[in-house]
Scaffold this motif. Structure first.
Motif, PDB file in Angstrom:
ATOM      1  N   ILE A  74      51.674  25.887  44.185  1.00  0.00           N
ATOM      2  CA  ILE A  74      50.913  26.458  46.225  1.00  0.00           C
ATOM      3  C   ILE A  74      49.063  26.728  45.208  1.00  0.00           C
ATOM      4  O   ILE A  74      49.296  27.478  44.248  1.00  0.00           O
ATOM      5  N   THR A  75      48.470  25.886  45.724  1.00  0.00           N
ATOM      6  CA  THR A  75      47.116  26.585  45.131  1.00  0.00           C
ATOM      7  C   THR A  75      46.288  27.323  46.709  1.00  0.00           C
ATOM      8  O   THR A  75      46.847  26.911  47.501  1.00  0.00           O
ATOM      9  N   PHE A  76      45.673  28.396  45.899  1.00  0.00           N
ATOM     10  CA  PHE A  76      44.992  28.905  47.348  1.00  0.00           C
ATOM     11  C   PHE A  76      43.548  28.756  46.994  1.00  0.00           C
ATOM     12  O   PHE A  76      43.041  28.534  45.581  1.00  0.00           O
ATOM     13  N   ILE A  77      42.407  28.782  48.016  1.00  0.00           N
ATOM     14  CA  ILE A  77      40.727  28.747  47.733  1.00  0.00           C
ATOM     15  C   ILE A  77      40.423  29.516  47.466  1.00  0.00           C
ATOM     16  O   ILE A  77      39.552  29.412  47.075  1.00  0.00           O
ATOM     17  N   SER A  78      41.073  30.577  47.676  1.00  0.00           N
ATOM     18  CA  SER A  78      40.458  32.379  47.441  1.00  0.00           C
ATOM     19  C   SER A  78      41.908  33.242  47.521  1.00  0.00           C
ATOM     20  O   SER A  78      42.887  33.254  47.749  1.00  0.00           O
ATOM     21  N   ILE A 117      41.991  28.564  43.386  1.00  0.00           N
ATOM     22  CA  ILE A 117      41.081  27.525  42.695  1.00  0.00           C
ATOM     23  C   ILE A 117      39.605  26.718  43.644  1.00  0.00           C
ATOM     24  O   ILE A 117      40.599  27.010  45.093  1.00  0.00           O
ATOM     25  N   PRO A 118      38.578  27.674  43.233  1.00  0.00           N
ATOM     26  CA  PRO A 118      37.732  27.836  44.731  1.00  0.00           C
ATOM     27  C   PRO A 118      37.461  26.800  44.762  1.00  0.00           C
ATOM     28  O   PRO A 118      37.605  25.530  44.104  1.00  0.00           O
ATOM     29  N   ASN A 119      36.874  26.598  46.123  1.00  0.00           N
ATOM     30  CA  ASN A 119      36.228  25.253  45.996  1.00  0.00           C
ATOM     31  C   ASN A 119      34.990  24.779  45.695  1.00  0.00           C
ATOM     32  O   ASN A 119      34.114  25.639  45.712  1.00  0.00           O
ATOM     33  N   GLY A 120      34.294  23.460  45.032  1.00  0.00           N
ATOM     34  CA  GLY A 120      33.511  22.636  45.102  1.00  0.00           C
ATOM     35  C   GLY A 120      33.010  22.479  45.682  1.00  0.00           C
ATOM     36  O   GLY A 120      33.141  22.010  47.024  1.00  0.00           O
ATOM     37  N   ILE A 121      31.255  22.539  45.500  1.00  0.00           N
ATOM     38  CA  ILE A 121      30.146  22.038  46.316  1.00  0.00           C
ATOM     39  C   ILE A 121      30.139  20.256  45.668  1.00  0.00           C
ATOM     40  O   ILE A 121      30.172  19.843  44.976  1.00  0.00           O
ATOM     41  N   THR A 122      29.553  19.246  47.018  1.00  0.00           N
ATOM     42  CA  THR A 122      29.016  18.111  46.533  1.00  0.00           C
ATOM     43  C   THR A 122      26.691  18.124  46.697  1.00  0.00           C
ATOM     44  O   THR A 122      26.802  16.875  46.889  1.00  0.00           O
ATOM     45  N   GLY A 131      38.472  31.735  55.256  1.00  0.00           N
ATOM     46  CA  GLY A 131      39.534  31.170  53.908  1.00  0.00           C
ATOM     47  C   GLY A 131      37.918  31.623  52.695  1.00  0.00           C
ATOM     48  O   GLY A 131      39.426  31.814  51.603  1.00  0.00           O
ATOM     49  N   PHE A 132      37.290  31.260  53.110  1.00  0.00           N
ATOM     50  CA  PHE A 132      36.442  31.110  51.546  1.00  0.00           C
ATOM     51  C   PHE A 132      35.250  30.796  51.599  1.00  0.00           C
ATOM     52  O   PHE A 132      34.368  31.847  52.327  1.00  0.00           O
ATOM     53  N   GLY A 133      34.948  30.391  52.699  1.00  0.00           N
ATOM     54  CA  GLY A 133      32.453  30.200  53.369  1.00  0.00           C
ATOM     55  C   GLY A 133      31.956  29.343  52.590  1.00  0.00           C
ATOM     56  O   GLY A 133      30.648  30.127  51.793  1.00  0.00           O
ATOM     57  N   LEU A 134      32.369  28.071  52.909  1.00  0.00           N
ATOM     58  CA  LEU A 134      31.430  27.277  52.041  1.00  0.00           C
ATOM     59  C   LEU A 134      29.866  27.128  52.281  1.00  0.00           C
ATOM     60  O   LEU A 134      29.185  26.732  50.751  1.00  0.00           O
ATOM     61  N   PRO A 135      29.932  27.377  53.034  1.00  0.00           N
ATOM     62  CA  PRO A 135      27.929  27.012  53.405  1.00  0.00           C
ATOM     63  C   PRO A 135      27.797  28.547  52.251  1.00  0.00           C
ATOM     64  O   PRO A 135      26.160  27.880  52.497  1.00  0.00           O
ATOM     65  N   VAL A 136      27.741  29.111  52.125  1.00  0.00           N
ATOM     66  CA  VAL A 136      27.382  30.530  51.911  1.00  0.00           C
ATOM     67  C   VAL A 136      27.239  30.092  50.329  1.00  0.00           C
ATOM     68  O   VAL A 136      26.080  30.372  49.399  1.00  0.00           O
ATOM     69  N   ILE A 137      28.424  29.289  49.405  1.00  0.00           N
ATOM     70  CA  ILE A 137      27.761  28.633  48.228  1.00  0.00           C
ATOM     71  C   ILE A 137      27.093  27.114  47.641  1.00  0.00           C
ATOM     72  O   ILE A 137      26.421  27.318  46.954  1.00  0.00           O
ATOM     73  N   GLU A 138      27.381  26.540  48.980  1.00  0.00           N
ATOM     74  CA  GLU A 138      26.170  25.850  49.210  1.00  0.00           C
ATOM     75  C   GLU A 138      24.839  26.363  49.278  1.00  0.00           C
ATOM     76  O   GLU A 138      24.036  25.634  48.184  1.00  0.00           O
ATOM     77  N   ALA A 139      24.442  27.546  49.909  1.00  0.00           N
ATOM     78  CA  ALA A 139      23.308  28.104  50.190  1.00  0.00           C
ATOM     79  C   ALA A 139      23.116  29.037  48.520  1.00  0.00           C
ATOM     80  O   ALA A 139      21.837  28.183  47.850  1.00  0.00           O
ATOM     81  N   HIS A 140      23.745  29.471  48.127  1.00  0.00           N
ATOM     82  CA  HIS A 140      23.381  29.852  46.887  1.00  0.00           C
ATOM     83  C   HIS A 140      23.087  28.742  45.927  1.00  0.00           C
ATOM     84  O   HIS A 140      22.475  28.827  44.529  1.00  0.00           O
ATOM     85  N   LEU A 179      34.249  40.767  56.020  1.00  0.00           N
ATOM     86  CA  LEU A 179      35.298  40.618  56.359  1.00  0.00           C
ATOM     87  C   LEU A 179      36.217  39.290  55.884  1.00  0.00           C
ATOM     88  O   LEU A 179      35.454  38.461  55.268  1.00  0.00           O
ATOM     89  N   SER A 180      37.042  39.116  55.368  1.00  0.00           N
ATOM     90  CA  SER A 180      37.732  38.516  55.056  1.00  0.00           C
ATOM     91  C   SER A 180      37.666  37.569  53.886  1.00  0.00           C
ATOM     92  O   SER A 180      37.522  38.712  52.496  1.00  0.00           O
ATOM     93  N   ALA A 181      37.544  36.645  53.321  1.00  0.00           N
ATOM     94  CA  ALA A 181      37.265  36.394  52.035  1.00  0.00           C
ATOM     95  C   ALA A 181      35.601  35.601  51.309  1.00  0.00           C
ATOM     96  O   ALA A 181      35.154  35.817  50.504  1.00  0.00           O
ATOM     97  N   LEU A 182      35.000  36.575  52.672  1.00  0.00           N
ATOM     98  CA  LEU A 182      33.328  36.180  52.407  1.00  0.00           C
ATOM     99  C   LEU A 182      32.300  37.227  51.205  1.00  0.00           C
ATOM    100  O   LEU A 182      31.639  36.929  50.007  1.00  0.00           O
ATOM    101  N   PRO A 183      33.235  38.541  51.088  1.00  0.00           N
ATOM    102  CA  PRO A 183      32.604  39.557  50.342  1.00  0.00           C
ATOM    103  C   PRO A 183      32.660  38.879  48.428  1.00  0.00           C
ATOM    104  O   PRO A 183      32.453  38.764  47.783  1.00  0.00           O
ATOM    105  N   GLU A 184      34.433  38.285  49.201  1.00  0.00           N
ATOM    106  CA  GLU A 184      34.695  37.182  47.189  1.00  0.00           C
ATOM    107  C   GLU A 184      33.937  36.470  46.469  1.00  0.00           C
ATOM    108  O   GLU A 184      33.577  36.001  45.965  1.00  0.00           O
ATOM    109  N   THR A 185      33.228  35.643  48.135  1.00  0.00           N
ATOM    110  CA  THR A 185      32.582  33.885  47.785  1.00  0.00           C
ATOM    111  C   THR A 185      31.363  34.578  47.398  1.00  0.00           C
ATOM    112  O   THR A 185      31.175  34.198  46.934  1.00  0.00           O
TER     113      THR A 185
END
Length: 274
Positions: free
Chosen positions: A89-93, A114-119, A220-229, A240-246
């Protein structure tokens, strides 16, 4: 894959074409390893003697339906069956793994985060037609009540010299609710709902916004945050939730999810709203 997408994989690959029976976990191609990339996928080899990797993104389905015990229980039963069948089982956060462990039995399973990646870096940005004199705040994603877009819209009453752009699939009851708030508060010139956007348009919007806002209650992750970074764009998110982690230390945080406090938090960053 569907026949229309087969050309993406080249001529040297062994490709199996989609069959309508696959949606019922029937007639699936036999494989040594099967990776189910989303917990809600219908394509799952229950019957094959195959090693299974199962990726779980979130439990948003049950959080959004907490008042409907029957639906929640059916969903958890389905997901537990997949977990029991899986080898890994893998989790994104870390948050998602912790959340799943509250409701489901993942003991004695090999688990990995395994955190999400971006393209976005592979794309050429395409300007989105916006006629704006002000800087703009961007929020992007499918319109769900968990996103708290209604609070972000109401916060615009207390924010000067900025426009709010809401991008994403807004064809839902919540999308209509958000639009109704915009109309009733007479914010149609300050808040623009632009619907779904292409990936090149998304890259342009993120790169050109002054701030990306994500006041979600459940992610569960918050992909737009990583895309912005990745594009050097500041973000402000909920605690809340996974956002502080991401988002980590490289983001601003809403002190409270109420319109006036959210506006105060955004107004603290003078380079955004002045």
């Amino acid at each position: 894959t569907h026949k229309s997408c087969a050309h993406y994989f080249g001529n040297n690959e062994q490709i199996y074409h989609f069959n309508i029976l696959n949606k019922f976990s029937l007639a699936l191609p036999k494989a040594k390893v099967w990776h189910s990339t989303h917990q809600d996928s219908n394509y799952f080899p229950y019957r094959h003697n195959t090693k299974v990797i199962h990726t779980i993104h979130d439990l948003n389905y049950i959080h959004q339906r907490s008042g409907n015990k029957n639906k929640v229980n059916r969903y958890l039963s389905m997901l537990q069956k997949k977990i029991d069948r899986s080898d890994v089982i893998t989790f994104i956060s870390k948050y998602t793994k912790k959340d799943v462990s509250k409701y489901l039995n993942i003991r004695n399973k090999k688990t990995y985060v395994i955190p999400n990646g971006i393209t976005l870096s592979n794309l050429e940005p395409q300007p989105f037609p916006l006629d704006l004199n002000d800087k703009f705040i961007l929020s992007i994603g499918k319109f769900h009540s968990k996103k708290n877009l209604h609070l972000l819209v109401e916060a615009m009453k207390f924010i000067n010299n900025a426009t709010l752009i809401l991008a994403g699939d807004n064809d839902s009851a919540y999308g209509r609710e958000v639009q109704s708030i915009i109309d009733n508060k007479k914010l149609s010139r300050r808040v623009l709902v632009i619907g779904k956007v292409s990936e090149p348009h998304k890259k342009w919007l993120i790169h050109n916004c002054s701030l990306l806002a994500m006041p979600s209650s459940h992610e569960g992750f918050g992909l737009p945050v990583i895309e912005a970074h990745s594009l050097g764009v500041p973000t402000i998110v909920s605690k809340l939730s996974a956002l502080p982690e991401t988002a980590g230390p490289d983001s601003f945080y809403f002190s409270e999810l109420s319109p006036k406090e959210m506006a105060n938090d955004i107004n603290m960053y003078s380079d955004i709203t002045t």
